[in-house]
Motif scaffolding. Structure first.
Motif, short mmCIF file in Angstrom:
data_model
loop_
_atom_site.label_atom_id
_atom_site.label_comp_id
_atom_site.label_asym_id
_atom_site.label_seq_id
_atom_site.Cartn_x
_atom_site.Cartn_y
_atom_site.Cartn_z
N ILE A 277 0.84 -1.21 0.00
CA ILE A 277 0.00 0.00 0.00
C ILE A 277 0.87 1.25 0.00
N ALA A 278 1.91 1.25 0.83
CA ALA A 278 2.80 2.41 0.89
C ALA A 278 3.50 2.65 -0.45
N LYS A 279 3.93 1.57 -1.12
CA LYS A 279 4.58 1.73 -2.43
C LYS A 279 3.61 2.27 -3.47
N GLY A 280 2.33 2.03 -3.30
CA GLY A 280 1.34 2.53 -4.25
C GLY A 280 1.32 4.04 -4.35
N ALA A 281 1.80 4.72 -3.30
CA ALA A 281 1.82 6.19 -3.32
C ALA A 281 2.85 6.74 -4.29
N TYR A 282 3.78 5.89 -4.78
CA TYR A 282 4.74 6.32 -5.80
C TYR A 282 4.07 6.52 -7.15
N GLN A 283 2.97 5.86 -7.39
CA GLN A 283 2.36 5.83 -8.71
C GLN A 283 1.39 7.00 -8.91
N PRO A 284 1.16 7.39 -10.18
CA PRO A 284 0.21 8.46 -10.46
C PRO A 284 -1.21 8.02 -10.08
N THR A 285 -2.04 9.00 -9.85
CA THR A 285 -3.46 8.72 -9.57
C THR A 285 -4.31 9.40 -10.62
N LEU A 286 -5.36 8.72 -11.00
CA LEU A 286 -6.29 9.26 -12.00
C LEU A 286 -7.69 9.18 -11.43
N SER A 287 -8.40 10.29 -11.47
CA SER A 287 -9.76 10.34 -10.94
C SER A 287 -10.66 11.07 -11.92
N GLY A 288 -11.93 10.76 -11.89
CA GLY A 288 -12.92 11.43 -12.71
C GLY A 288 -13.83 12.28 -11.85
N ARG A 345 8.68 7.82 0.53
CA ARG A 345 9.81 6.90 0.72
C ARG A 345 9.96 6.52 2.19
N ASN A 346 9.85 7.51 3.07
CA ASN A 346 9.98 7.22 4.50
C ASN A 346 8.85 6.31 5.00
N ASN A 347 7.66 6.52 4.45
CA ASN A 347 6.54 5.66 4.84
C ASN A 347 6.77 4.23 4.38
N VAL A 348 7.33 4.06 3.18
CA VAL A 348 7.64 2.72 2.69
C VAL A 348 8.69 2.07 3.59
N GLU A 349 9.74 2.83 3.93
CA GLU A 349 10.80 2.28 4.78
C GLU A 349 10.27 1.93 6.17
N ARG A 350 9.37 2.76 6.67
CA ARG A 350 8.79 2.51 7.99
C ARG A 350 7.99 1.21 7.98
#
Length: 460
Positions: A277-288, A345-350
């Motif tokens: 889930i934390a790594k998912g924040a690296y990716q772009p988000t698309l919303s309508g 990145r810090n959240n992923v490491e945590r």
């Protein structure tokens, strides 16, 4: 004379039991005690609420898949110079406006975070259910321990009463022997002190029994404990032949069924999901998004006739304005994370650190289980040997006492030596009782590791 609070409490409890001594007493079996505790214990009820909270979290996670829809309404008064939102003309007058709107938004792609959050909530439900089962198992063992403690105290009280009866008979017999000149009068004084000590020991044993009953009643959350008692099941037996099992087999069985390991394994899976889930924040988000709005005004309007001559008229009908002024907007919004102060990145490491801790915890739980199983097996074996040895000792002490009694009755042993023989017998009787219930409880623990519950636990 002052009475401290503790003595007052003991007196109140004793008085309450005394008033109800003639009332009908509910006699509980071990199975009934455990089942009642599983249904009424406060800590179990709290764990059940944790399961419900986990189910609510799952509903929240499912809601992330759904669009969000919001309505809004606004009514305003504008005084002085302002822009008419209907005509966009600058005016200097007091006007009123009503604005209505609806907006909707939906996540199209969010780095698969919504999907992984939903999967994590399903794991959290499993973890909370395992935690509930563990709490039920712990309460069952605590109830069994408290139940056996009552049985121990009841048998101890019985021994003390039997000892008093023997000493009272001996005191009466000694009076006759003193009158006959067989034994000195000093022996009679020693026996009188012994009888008094026996009575004190009975009072202590009765209080200890009472407190043990109160402890179990509180563990069961009983409101009326004055008429509480348990079945005198004192048979020492290994009904399931657990001591015939190999400790390796018990450990292998425990690895499959022990709730501690299941909780640790599920927490590990949750930690793995948190990293994803934390790594998912690296990716772009698309919303309508989609929006609808309309408005209406209530001020007079300036219009022009066919000769282009201005004239003033009242506002158009409200619903006509709502129809004429309606508008729509919709589109897509793309957010690309570029730099965020290393927070992602810090959240992923945590979360990676938490994952490593979960792995270590699972490994530690496995090692603890192995140690606990072998310790429980050794303790049960040792408790059985201690019980058998104490039984042999009691038989020898009984024979020694009987021999001492024969010598004392004919005046060949003084009162002090006879009292010593009697004390050794009483201690041997207490040792047998203590060893017996210690063995019974340790058998229950070993059965617990082998998957034999006191009563079947219903898993949600």
């Amino acid at each position: 004379m002052k009475i401290n609070k503790y003595n007052s409490l003991i007196f109140a409890i004793l008085f309450g039991f005394g008033l109800s001594a003639q009332a009908q007493t509910k006699v509980w079996t071990l199975e009934e005690c455990v089942r009642y505790a599983l249904d009424n214990n406060i800590t179990i009820k709290l764990s059940e609420l944790d399961v419900k909270n986990a189910a609510i979290d799952k509903k929240d996670a499912f809601g992330n898949y759904l669009p969000s829809v919001n309505g809004n309404a606004q009514h305003s008064w504008n005084i002085g110079r302002n822009t008419n939102p209907i005509t966009n003309a600058n005016t200097t007058e007091t006007t009123q406006y009503t604005q209505l709107g609806v907006s909707a938004g939906v996540d199209i792609y969010k780095g698969l975070q919504n999907q992984n959050i939903y999967r994590r909530t399903k794991l959290s439900i499993i973890a909370s259910q395992y935690q509930l089962v563990k709490m039920q198992e712990d309460v069952s063992l605590n109830v069994a321990n408290a139940f056996l403690e009552i049985l121990f105290n009841k048998e101890n009280l019985k021994v003390r009463k039997e000892q008093l009866a023997i000493d009272e008979k001996r005191f009466t017999r000694s009076e006759e022997m003193v009158n006959a000149g067989t034994i000195p009068r000093g022996d009679l004084f020693d026996l009188k002190a012994t009888v008094a000590t026996d009575k004190q020991n009975i009072i202590v044993a009765e209080n200890t029994l009472l407190i043990s009953k109160l402890s179990l009643a509180q563990l069961l959350q009983l409101k009326d404990f004055t008429n509480f008692d348990v079945v005198d099941d004192t048979n020492v037996k290994d009904e399931n032949g657990i001591l015939l099992q190999n400790p390796v087999d018990i450990y292998n069985k425990a690895k499959e069924i022990r709730t501690d390991l299941k909780i640790a394994q599920t927490n590990l899976e949750i930690a793995e999901k948190n990293v994803v889930i934390a790594k998912g924040a690296y990716q772009p988000t698309l919303s309508g998004f989609y929006g609808f709005n309309t408005r209406a005004g209530y001020s007079d309007q300036v219009k022009f006739d066919e000769n282009n001559i201005p004239y003033t008229t009242g506002p158009d009908p409200v619903f006509q304005q709502f129809s004429d002024n309606k508008g729509h907007n919709f589109g897509l919004q793309l957010n690309v994370p570029i730099f965020n102060g290393f927070s992602v990145r810090n959240n992923v490491e945590r979360n990676k650190v938490s994952l490593e801790k979960s792995k270590i915890d699972l490994e530690q739980k496995s090692l603890d289980l192995q140690r606990n199983v072998y310790t429980a097996f050794t303790d049960a074996k040792g408790a059985l040997n201690a019980y058998e040895s104490s039984t042999v000792t009691l038989e020898a002490r009984q024979q020694s006492y009987n021999y001492a009694k024969e010598k004392y009755d004919v005046g060949l042993m003084n009162s002090f030596d006879f009292t010593q023989a009697q004390t050794l017998l009483t201690n041997a009787q207490s040792d047998v009782i203590r060893a017996k219930y210690d063995y019974m409880f340790k058998i229950k623990i070993l059965e617990f590791y082998f998957g034999i519950p006191i009563v079947p636990i219903i898993k949600n």
